[in-house]
Design an enzyme around this catalytic site. Structure first.
Site, short mmCIF file in Angstrom:
data_model
loop_
_atom_site.label_atom_id
_atom_site.label_comp_id
_atom_site.label_asym_id
_atom_site.label_seq_id
_atom_site.Cartn_x
_atom_site.Cartn_y
_atom_site.Cartn_z
N HIS A 95 -7.41 -5.53 -1.23
CA HIS A 95 -6.26 -4.62 -1.22
C HIS A 95 -4.98 -5.39 -0.98
O HIS A 95 -4.83 -6.04 0.06
CB HIS A 95 -6.49 -3.57 -0.13
CG HIS A 95 -5.42 -2.52 -0.07
ND1 HIS A 95 -4.82 -1.99 -1.18
CD2 HIS A 95 -4.85 -1.90 1.00
CE1 HIS A 95 -3.94 -1.08 -0.81
NE2 HIS A 95 -3.93 -1.01 0.50
N SER A 127 0.83 -1.19 0.00
CA SER A 127 0.00 0.00 0.00
C SER A 127 0.88 1.26 0.00
O SER A 127 1.76 1.39 -0.84
CB SER A 127 -0.93 -0.07 1.21
OG SER A 127 -2.02 0.79 1.10
N ASP A 129 -8.46 -3.86 -6.79
CA ASP A 129 -8.00 -3.28 -5.52
C ASP A 129 -8.72 -1.95 -5.31
O ASP A 129 -8.65 -1.07 -6.17
CB ASP A 129 -6.49 -3.06 -5.58
CG ASP A 129 -5.88 -2.67 -4.24
OD1 ASP A 129 -6.49 -1.84 -3.53
OD2 ASP A 129 -4.80 -3.17 -3.93
#
Length: 533
Positions: A502, A246, A474
């Protein structure tokens, strides 16, 4: 709800319970590494593309050599969750341009390699945020959840970035004030509610300046990446081996751009595109969560307990969810606690569950319970997102998130009028969530420190192969961002996971895990454009 560029792995949410997105002024240029830390950003012509991040000199400057010469004084970590881990503290300059101005103390942790084969070095991990605790992620997930062959060959290590968790955490509001902030109405219906929202953002920003003013101008991603190089040196490693998820991909890519010759095996999972400004990132993420909601609604329709009753039609499900939010705006639900479930808290709870398809059954139940007058489960999902514990204490996730993001990029919107102009596009892209995404992007407009970073490309010319992992549906880091980053990096290699949720590594795909493991263990990336399902 504050969704401002909060980028975390689903594993982080699971461990807790369970983007920031500022608009770049068109044509602004990335500062050099030095200027990014000090605020001396340069403006480019309005039609110029985002330039590349400039690498730092290979030689360590004399003023920084004492920091690079540090040897961690490892000791057993305290507490129940510290068993088997070692802890230490490192120093880094508060201001890399003026090392004599003072230090920042950085918390680091490690768990030594578990196998008897040849040790490959240290593997640094970061779960994202910005604001997520890397040490918490290491102890709560990575040190046991990463594949055994990887843990056998690497010392697993983590450093809480400056301003985060155990590394001089940014503080802004009391826990009681954070409760008020989390439930402020982010879908204002009139000018009075707009003023209340703006007042909340201003109070949050002022609190950060009052409580953390010393550090607030020095928590940029560039500075955190430079801290990582000090940690690498302290570990005795010539190259940095790293798995970032991320926002952690932005941190890792920034490191590669600054120190391409020191790149070892870098995995960037759920990638950001550093060439985008805040408003565009907000728009992309708004669309990304709509894509995730469409997948959820279609899955929901296959179950008898689906509370949206849409027949698999996403537009019907979105209309029903929007009607539910509107009802909460007028009549919050009881939760069995003193806190009621407001529209903002419910929206945050829904977004929290979008990070991981394994949470969809829980979201179905939470929405069904809410339809029957019980908001407790949605409130729990919201609390997990904000990292609020059962005693009402918040981590510093949200303060650190805003502090980093508002420093890294200029704000998405200059004020309420700019948000109103953008609302139709946000609401068209995401009928149920778009209004909240647009108004939450206003946070940095009132930040007490000026942004020191601007959009840029990261090429990391001369770096060893870097593995970029992107998930097609995502919500938080849309797949086009992974393609963009992989194409910017001179040695980028894209691994695609055709799936939901994600990030992808260690989330159930044997294809992804095998490709990443092989790269970490042998330095051999998968074939170009490898796709996993």
């Amino acid at each position: 709800m504050d969704t401002s560029r909060l980028l975390r792995t689903s594993g982080t949410l699971v461990a807790a319970a369970a983007l920031l997105i500022s608009a770049a002024v068109a044509g602004s240029a990335v500062p050099s590494a030095s200027a990014a830390g000090s605020g001396r950003a340069r403006e480019a012509a309005a039609d110029a593309p985002a330039p590349p991040l400039e690498p730092l000199p290979v030689a360590v400057p004399a003023a920084l050599r004492p920091y690079y010469a540090q040897k961690p004084a490892w000791r057993p970590c305290p507490g129940k969750n510290g068993a088997g881990f070692e802890c230490a503290t490192l120093r880094a300059p508060l201001d890399y341009d003026e090392p004599k101005a003072g230090d920042v103390r950085l918390a680091v942790s490690r768990k030594k390699a578990t196998g008897h084969g040849k040790r490959l070095g240290s593997l640094m991990v970061n779960p994202g945020g910005p604001g997520g605790s890397a040490i918490g992620f290491l102890r709560g997930y990575a040190a046991a959840g990463y594949p055994a062959p990887v843990r056998a060959r690497y010392d697993m290590v983590a450093m809480d970035p400056r301003g985060v968790a155990a590394s001089e955490p940014i503080q802004c509001l009391s826990d009681e004030e954070m409760d008020d902030y989390a439930q402020v109405d982010q879908t204002p219906d009139d000018s009075s509610e707009v003023r209340e929202l703006v007042a909340a953002y201003k109070k949050f920003a002022t609190g950060c300046a009052d409580r953390s003013g010393r550090l607030l101008r020095h928590v940029s991603t560039v500075e955190a990446a430079r801290d990582m190089d000090i940690f690498r040196a302290a570990l005795g490693d010539e190259k940095l081996h790293y798995v970032g998820a991320s926002y952690g991909t932005f941190l890792g890519a920034t490191y590669a751009g600054l120190y391409p010759s020191r790149v070892g095996r870098l995995v960037l999972d759920g990638a950001l595109d550093p060439s985008l400004g805040q408003e565009q990132v907000n728009r992309d993420q708004n669309a990304g969560f709509q894509t995730a909601f469409a997948s959820f609604s279609q899955d929901c329709a296959r179950h008898d307990d689906c509370p949206l009753a849409s027949g698999g039609r996403t537009e019907v499900a979105a209309a029903r969810l929007r009607a539910f939010f509107d009802q909460l705006d007028r009549y919050p639900l009881p939760t069995g606690k003193q806190r009621e479930l407001t529209e903002s808290l419910a929206t945050t709870g829904v977004i929290s569950a979008m990070y991981d398809e394994a949470s969809w059954p829980l979201l179905r139940k939470a929405l069904s319970n809410a339809q029957h007058g019980d908001g407790a489960l949605l409130l729990r999902l919201s609390d997990a997102y904000y990292e609020r514990d059962e005693h009402g204490a918040y981590s510093n996730l949200m303060p650190a998130n805003s502090a980093v993001n508002c420093l890294d990029l200029p704000p998405a919107f200059s004020g309420p009028a700019a948000v109103r102009r953008a609302l139709p596009d946000f609401e068209k892209a995401s009928p149920a969530l778009g209004t909240s995404f647009a108004w939450s992007a206003l946070t940095c407009a009132y930040w007490p420190t000026q942004a020191t970073g601007t959009p840029h490309r990261i090429t990391a010319t001369g770096a060893a192969p870097i593995l970029v992992v992107g998930t097609t549906r995502d919500p938080a880091t849309p797949y086009p961002w992974a393609r963009a980053l992989a194409s910017q990096l001179s040695s980028g290699r894209l691994l695609t996971y055709d799936g939901d949720g994600h990030t992808a590594y260690t989330r159930g795909s044997s294809c992804v895990d095998s490709a990443v493991n092989d790269y970490l263990l042998t330095a051999t990336p998968p074939p170009a454009s490898r796709k996993c399902t």
